[in-house]
Design a protein around this motif. Structure first.
Motif, short mmCIF file in Angstrom:
data_model
loop_
_atom_site.label_atom_id
_atom_site.label_comp_id
_atom_site.label_asym_id
_atom_site.label_seq_id
_atom_site.Cartn_x
_atom_site.Cartn_y
_atom_site.Cartn_z
N TRP A 1 9.81 11.13 32.62
CA TRP A 1 9.64 12.24 33.55
C TRP A 1 10.78 13.26 33.43
CZ3 TRP A 1 13.52 13.16 37.10
CH2 TRP A 1 14.44 12.11 37.26
N VAL A 2 11.96 12.84 32.95
CA VAL A 2 13.14 13.70 32.96
C VAL A 2 13.33 14.47 31.66
CG1 VAL A 2 14.88 12.11 32.04
CG2 VAL A 2 15.53 13.72 33.82
N PHE A 3 12.72 14.01 30.56
CA PHE A 3 13.06 14.53 29.25
C PHE A 3 12.76 16.02 29.09
CE2 PHE A 3 12.26 10.00 27.58
CZ PHE A 3 13.57 9.65 27.84
N GLY A 4 11.75 16.53 29.78
CA GLY A 4 11.40 17.94 29.63
C GLY A 4 12.03 18.86 30.65
N LEU A 5 12.85 18.33 31.55
CA LEU A 5 13.43 19.17 32.60
C LEU A 5 14.55 20.05 32.07
CD1 LEU A 5 13.59 16.71 35.65
CD2 LEU A 5 11.80 18.34 35.05
N ARG A 6 14.65 21.24 32.63
CA ARG A 6 15.65 22.21 32.18
C ARG A 6 17.07 21.65 32.29
NH1 ARG A 6 14.80 26.14 35.88
NH2 ARG A 6 13.08 26.97 34.65
N THR A 7 17.38 21.03 33.42
CA THR A 7 18.74 20.52 33.62
C THR A 7 19.06 19.39 32.66
OG1 THR A 7 18.74 21.14 35.96
CG2 THR A 7 20.28 19.42 35.30
N PHE A 8 18.12 18.49 32.43
CA PHE A 8 18.36 17.40 31.48
C PHE A 8 18.62 17.96 30.09
CE2 PHE A 8 16.79 14.53 28.19
CZ PHE A 8 17.53 13.39 28.45
N ARG A 9 17.83 18.91 29.66
CA ARG A 9 18.00 19.48 28.34
C ARG A 9 19.34 20.20 28.22
NH1 ARG A 9 13.74 19.68 24.98
NH2 ARG A 9 14.52 21.59 24.00
N ARG A 10 19.74 20.88 29.29
CA ARG A 10 21.05 21.54 29.27
C ARG A 10 22.17 20.51 29.15
NH1 ARG A 10 24.43 22.08 33.30
NH2 ARG A 10 22.84 21.70 34.88
N MET A 11 22.06 19.38 29.87
CA MET A 11 23.08 18.35 29.80
C MET A 11 23.17 17.73 28.41
SD MET A 11 22.32 16.54 33.49
CE MET A 11 23.48 15.19 33.25
N GLN A 12 22.08 17.78 27.66
CA GLN A 12 22.05 17.24 26.31
C GLN A 12 22.37 18.29 25.25
OE1 GLN A 12 21.60 13.91 25.92
NE2 GLN A 12 21.40 13.77 28.14
N GLY A 13 22.77 19.50 25.70
CA GLY A 13 23.11 20.56 24.76
C GLY A 13 21.91 21.28 24.18
N MET A 14 20.74 21.16 24.85
CA MET A 14 19.53 21.81 24.37
C MET A 14 19.16 22.97 25.29
SD MET A 14 17.24 18.47 23.25
CE MET A 14 17.35 17.66 24.86
N THR A 15 18.23 23.79 24.85
CA THR A 15 17.76 24.92 25.64
C THR A 15 16.32 24.66 26.09
OG1 THR A 15 17.01 26.09 23.66
CG2 THR A 15 19.25 26.52 24.43
N GLY A 16 15.82 25.56 26.97
CA GLY A 16 14.44 25.46 27.42
C GLY A 16 14.27 24.39 28.49
N GLY A 17 13.02 24.01 28.70
CA GLY A 17 12.71 23.03 29.71
C GLY A 17 12.03 23.63 30.92
N THR A 18 11.53 22.77 31.77
CA THR A 18 10.79 23.20 32.96
C THR A 18 11.64 23.08 34.21
OG1 THR A 18 9.89 20.97 33.27
CG2 THR A 18 8.60 22.50 31.94
N GLY A 19 11.30 23.92 35.19
CA GLY A 19 11.95 23.87 36.49
C GLY A 19 11.09 23.14 37.50
N GLY A 20 11.30 23.43 38.79
CA GLY A 20 10.52 22.79 39.84
C GLY A 20 11.35 21.81 40.66
N GLY B 1 26.45 10.24 21.39
CA GLY B 1 27.06 11.02 20.31
C GLY B 1 28.40 11.62 20.69
N ASP B 2 28.74 12.72 20.03
CA ASP B 2 30.05 13.34 20.20
C ASP B 2 30.15 14.23 21.44
OD1 ASP B 2 31.13 12.20 17.89
OD2 ASP B 2 30.35 13.81 16.61
N ASP B 3 29.03 14.56 22.04
CA ASP B 3 29.04 15.40 23.24
C ASP B 3 28.22 14.70 24.33
OD1 ASP B 3 29.28 17.39 25.07
OD2 ASP B 3 28.07 18.87 24.00
N PRO B 4 28.80 13.67 24.98
CA PRO B 4 28.06 12.92 26.00
C PRO B 4 27.72 13.81 27.20
CG PRO B 4 30.05 11.76 25.31
CD PRO B 4 30.15 13.15 24.78
N PRO B 5 26.74 13.40 28.01
CA PRO B 5 26.27 14.26 29.09
C PRO B 5 27.13 14.24 30.35
CG PRO B 5 25.01 12.22 29.06
CD PRO B 5 25.93 12.18 27.88
N PHE B 6 28.27 13.56 30.35
CA PHE B 6 29.02 13.37 31.60
C PHE B 6 29.92 14.56 31.92
CE2 PHE B 6 28.32 9.22 29.57
CZ PHE B 6 27.44 8.69 30.50
N HIS B 7 30.61 15.12 30.91
CA HIS B 7 31.47 16.29 31.09
C HIS B 7 32.49 16.06 32.21
CE1 HIS B 7 28.58 18.07 28.42
NE2 HIS B 7 27.61 17.92 29.28
N ALA B 8 33.07 14.87 32.23
CA ALA B 8 34.03 14.46 33.26
C ALA B 8 34.74 13.21 32.75
CB ALA B 8 33.31 14.18 34.58
N PRO B 9 35.85 12.83 33.38
CA PRO B 9 36.49 11.56 33.02
C PRO B 9 35.56 10.39 33.35
CG PRO B 9 37.97 12.93 34.34
CD PRO B 9 36.62 13.56 34.41
#
Length: 208
Positions: free
Chosen positions: A37-56, A87-95
């Motif tokens: 359910w999360v793979f196509g969401l805009r925020t998830f894709r942004r956290m993975q360094g990708m663009t696009g995705g759906t809102g809602g 990988g080299d850019d994990p989705p946490f962006h925090a300690p």
């Protein structure tokens, strides 16, 4: 001071990972169904360094939670299984404070994620994460064993469950090994979508 929060996808029969979770199958066999359910969401894709995705509504909820934590605590097993796919850019962006029995030097990744390995136990990891969070929340990333420890100790303030309408029929269950204590939660939000139901729970603090 911020709160300790956790956000986990769960099957109808209570599993947060499929069978044989590990490096070869980070989500367990069939475990990707819990997260489809999360793979196509805009925020998830942004956290993975990708663009696009759906809102809602689903994306709005995920975006809110993505902004809350200033630090993360996770178990060694989750770090080991996730290290390769993140990988080299994990989705946490925090300690990130990894509870482990294996001492090692900190690992610096791109995007602001640094893994610190804590051998003094989960309470020490939480203490360090609170300091690093700077007043923001501490996110408890998992796995199941560590979440159970935090629930037993009363350290988890809020839990967001993404309940997916599948039966895993095996794997890692979230609510095993909690002992015989009475644990009570208050339901503060329910958001229903076609592929997932989001249930937000807060720890009930005893009065008197």
């Amino acid at each position: 001071m911020g709160e300790v929060v956790a956000r986990l996808a769960m099957s109808l029969d209570g599993y947060i990972a499929g069978p044989e979770s590990g490096r070869e199958h980070p989500l367990g066999i069939g475990g990707e169904r819990l997260h489809s359910w999360v793979f196509g969401l805009r925020t998830f894709r942004r956290m993975q360094g990708m663009t696009g995705g759906t809102g809602g509504p689903d994306d709005d909820l995920l975006a809110e939670w993505a902004e809350r934590p200033g630090a993360v605590v996770m178990g060694h097993g989750m770090y080991v299984t996730g290290e390769i796919p993140w990988g080299d850019d994990p989705p946490f962006h925090a300690p990130v404070y990894v509870v482990t029995h294996h001492p090692r030097e900190s690992v610096v990744k791109e995007g602001g994620t640094t893994y610190h390995f804590v051998t003094e136990g989960p309470e020490r990891a939480l203490e360090l994460a609170r300091k690093a969070a700077g007043g923001k929340d501490v996110s408890l990333a998992g796995g199941a064993d560590l979440v159970q420890q935090f629930i037993r100790a009363g350290w988890l303030d809020e839990l967001l469950l993404h309940v997916v309408p599948v039966l895993a029929c095996g794997g890692r269950r979230l609510f095993d090994d909690l002992g015989d204590q009475h644990i009570e939660w208050e339901k503060t939000q329910v958001l229903d979508s076609p592929g997932v139901t989001h249930i937000r729970l807060r720890k009930v603090t005893a009065s008197g």
